[in-house]
Motif scaffolding. Structure first.
Motif, mmCIF file in Angstrom:
data_model
loop_
_atom_site.group_PDB
_atom_site.id
_atom_site.type_symbol
_atom_site.label_atom_id
_atom_site.label_comp_id
_atom_site.label_asym_id
_atom_site.label_seq_id
_atom_site.Cartn_x
_atom_site.Cartn_y
_atom_site.Cartn_z
ATOM 1 N N ASP A 81 4.996 -6.946 -2.305
ATOM 2 C CA ASP A 81 5.298 -6.361 -3.611
ATOM 3 C C ASP A 81 4.118 -6.523 -4.566
ATOM 4 O O ASP A 81 3.758 -5.583 -5.285
ATOM 5 C CB ASP A 81 6.549 -7.022 -4.200
ATOM 6 C CG ASP A 81 6.955 -6.387 -5.516
ATOM 7 O OD1 ASP A 81 7.222 -5.168 -5.534
ATOM 8 O OD2 ASP A 81 6.996 -7.104 -6.533
ATOM 9 N N THR A 82 3.494 -7.688 -4.555
ATOM 10 C CA THR A 82 2.336 -7.925 -5.432
ATOM 11 C C THR A 82 1.153 -7.072 -5.000
ATOM 12 O O THR A 82 0.425 -6.521 -5.845
ATOM 13 C CB THR A 82 1.955 -9.416 -5.419
ATOM 14 O OG1 THR A 82 3.102 -10.194 -5.799
ATOM 15 C CG2 THR A 82 0.808 -9.700 -6.374
ATOM 16 N N ASN A 123 1.296 -4.196 -3.518
ATOM 17 C CA ASN A 123 1.584 -2.814 -3.907
ATOM 18 C C ASN A 123 1.348 -2.600 -5.399
ATOM 19 O O ASN A 123 0.852 -1.546 -5.811
ATOM 20 C CB ASN A 123 3.023 -2.444 -3.541
ATOM 21 C CG ASN A 123 3.195 -2.198 -2.054
ATOM 22 O OD1 ASN A 123 2.229 -1.881 -1.351
ATOM 23 N ND2 ASN A 123 4.411 -2.344 -1.561
ATOM 24 N N LYS A 124 1.687 -3.607 -6.205
ATOM 25 C CA LYS A 124 1.430 -3.502 -7.646
ATOM 26 C C LYS A 124 -0.063 -3.403 -7.916
ATOM 27 O O LYS A 124 -0.499 -2.684 -8.827
ATOM 28 C CB LYS A 124 2.038 -4.695 -8.382
ATOM 29 C CG LYS A 124 3.563 -4.642 -8.476
ATOM 30 C CD LYS A 124 4.110 -5.861 -9.192
ATOM 31 C CE LYS A 124 5.633 -5.793 -9.282
ATOM 32 N NZ LYS A 124 6.193 -7.015 -9.911
ATOM 33 N N TRP A 125 -0.861 -4.145 -7.159
ATOM 34 C CA TRP A 125 -2.325 -4.053 -7.266
ATOM 35 C C TRP A 125 -2.774 -2.614 -7.026
ATOM 36 O O TRP A 125 -3.528 -2.042 -7.823
ATOM 37 C CB TRP A 125 -2.962 -5.006 -6.249
ATOM 38 C CG TRP A 125 -4.420 -4.800 -5.979
ATOM 39 C CD1 TRP A 125 -4.965 -3.861 -5.138
ATOM 40 C CD2 TRP A 125 -5.521 -5.519 -6.542
ATOM 41 N NE1 TRP A 125 -6.336 -3.963 -5.128
ATOM 42 C CE2 TRP A 125 -6.699 -4.968 -5.979
ATOM 43 C CE3 TRP A 125 -5.609 -6.580 -7.435
ATOM 44 C CZ2 TRP A 125 -7.962 -5.453 -6.311
ATOM 45 C CZ3 TRP A 125 -6.876 -7.055 -7.759
ATOM 46 C CH2 TRP A 125 -8.038 -6.492 -7.202
ATOM 47 N N GLN A 177 -1.027 0.184 -7.061
ATOM 48 C CA GLN A 177 -0.501 1.096 -8.075
ATOM 49 C C GLN A 177 -1.303 1.009 -9.365
ATOM 50 O O GLN A 177 -1.557 2.030 -10.022
ATOM 51 C CB GLN A 177 0.971 0.769 -8.328
ATOM 52 C CG GLN A 177 1.883 1.135 -7.162
ATOM 53 C CD GLN A 177 3.264 0.520 -7.281
ATOM 54 O OE1 GLN A 177 3.516 -0.330 -8.138
ATOM 55 N NE2 GLN A 177 4.172 0.935 -6.401
ATOM 56 N N ASN A 178 -1.714 -0.187 -9.739
ATOM 57 C CA ASN A 178 -2.493 -0.361 -10.962
ATOM 58 C C ASN A 178 -3.785 0.448 -10.906
ATOM 59 O O ASN A 178 -4.128 1.161 -11.867
ATOM 60 C CB ASN A 178 -2.821 -1.838 -11.162
ATOM 61 C CG ASN A 178 -3.763 -2.065 -12.334
ATOM 62 O OD1 ASN A 178 -3.373 -1.960 -13.493
ATOM 63 N ND2 ASN A 178 -5.029 -2.366 -12.043
ATOM 64 N N ARG A 231 -3.159 4.230 -11.044
ATOM 65 C CA ARG A 231 -2.845 4.706 -12.396
ATOM 66 C C ARG A 231 -4.087 4.695 -13.281
ATOM 67 O O ARG A 231 -4.259 5.590 -14.123
ATOM 68 C CB ARG A 231 -1.736 3.855 -13.007
ATOM 69 C CG ARG A 231 -0.381 4.025 -12.313
ATOM 70 C CD ARG A 231 0.749 3.375 -13.099
ATOM 71 N NE ARG A 231 2.017 3.513 -12.391
ATOM 72 C CZ ARG A 231 2.607 2.536 -11.697
ATOM 73 N NH1 ARG A 231 2.032 1.339 -11.638
ATOM 74 N NH2 ARG A 231 3.739 2.741 -11.077
#
Length: 216
Positions: free
Chosen positions: A126-127, A129-131, A133-134, A137
């Motif tokens: 999850d972390t 994937n957040k990386w 996605q950041n 974006r």
């Protein structure tokens, strides 16, 4: 001509689009499965010591590497249709948009980075994937702002497909893989939608390649 490829590789997607636009069909496609770590095997390290794809062998001499360098090589050796504007500022703008994707954003989410985040920094999925996605974006926000310029037309630069559109399409494919919505970036989405109406882009899409899952 031999292309080293993998269905999910966004960089190879860019090269496939350029080849399709120019009507170039490789004599051989060598699958390098990034998920199985085949890029680290000795045979491929001799092709590209960076252990990254795409790589292209065209006739004699060493393999060509890095997607933008390969695309410009193809553009110089197969000049129609051209993938760069005729004027110097136009070429610089198209290259800048392309590099924003291929040099600033994409390198931060490639397998070797994700593997380092997992194995060395012990970050959970999850972390990680957040990386990803950041950075997707961040790139999409910058692209959307740049594309407000009057030089933008149906495509990133005017009404003709350039290397910038090729890179934008790969950014959109990556955004899909990492579940980043394009809705907040309407100009990006409009141009990507226009590109995907072109068969050269549609046929090159990662999910249309051998070995790709039915959806991803």
């Amino acid at each position: 001509m031999k292309l080293f490829s993998f269905w999910r590789s966004l960089a190879t997607y860019r090269v496939r689009i350029a080849m399709n636009l120019k009507g170039i069909k490789p004599d051989e496609i060598v699958d390098i499965n990034l998920m199985k770590g085949q890029q680290r095997e000795e045979a491929f390290r001799k092709v590209n010591p960076m252990m990254a794809i795409p790589a292209l062998i065209d006739g004699e001499g060493p393999a060509l590497f890095e997607s933008l360098a390969i695309i410009e090589y193809l553009d110089e050796t197969h000049p129609n249709p051209p993938l760069l504007p005729k004027d110097p500022k136009g070429r610089a703008r198209a290259r800048g948009l392309a590099q924003l994707v291929a040099c600033d954003s994409h390198p931060l989410i490639v397998p070797r980075v994700r593997e380092y985040l997992e194995h060395e920094l012990k970050l959970d999925e999850d972390t990680r994937n957040k990386w990803c996605q950041n950075w997707h974006r961040a790139a999409l926000t910058a692209l959307e702002a740049h594309l407000q310029d009057k030089a933008t037309g149906r495509y990133c630069h005017g009404d003709t497909i350039t290397i910038a559109d090729i890179c934008l399409a790969s950014q959109a494919a990556g955004a899909h893989f990492f579940k980043v919505d394009l809705a907040p970036y309407p100009t990006v989405k409009r141009i990507v939608d226009s590109c995907m109406q072109n068969d050269a882009f549609a046929r090159a899409h990662p999910l249309k390649q051998p070995g790709a899952p039915a959806s991803a």
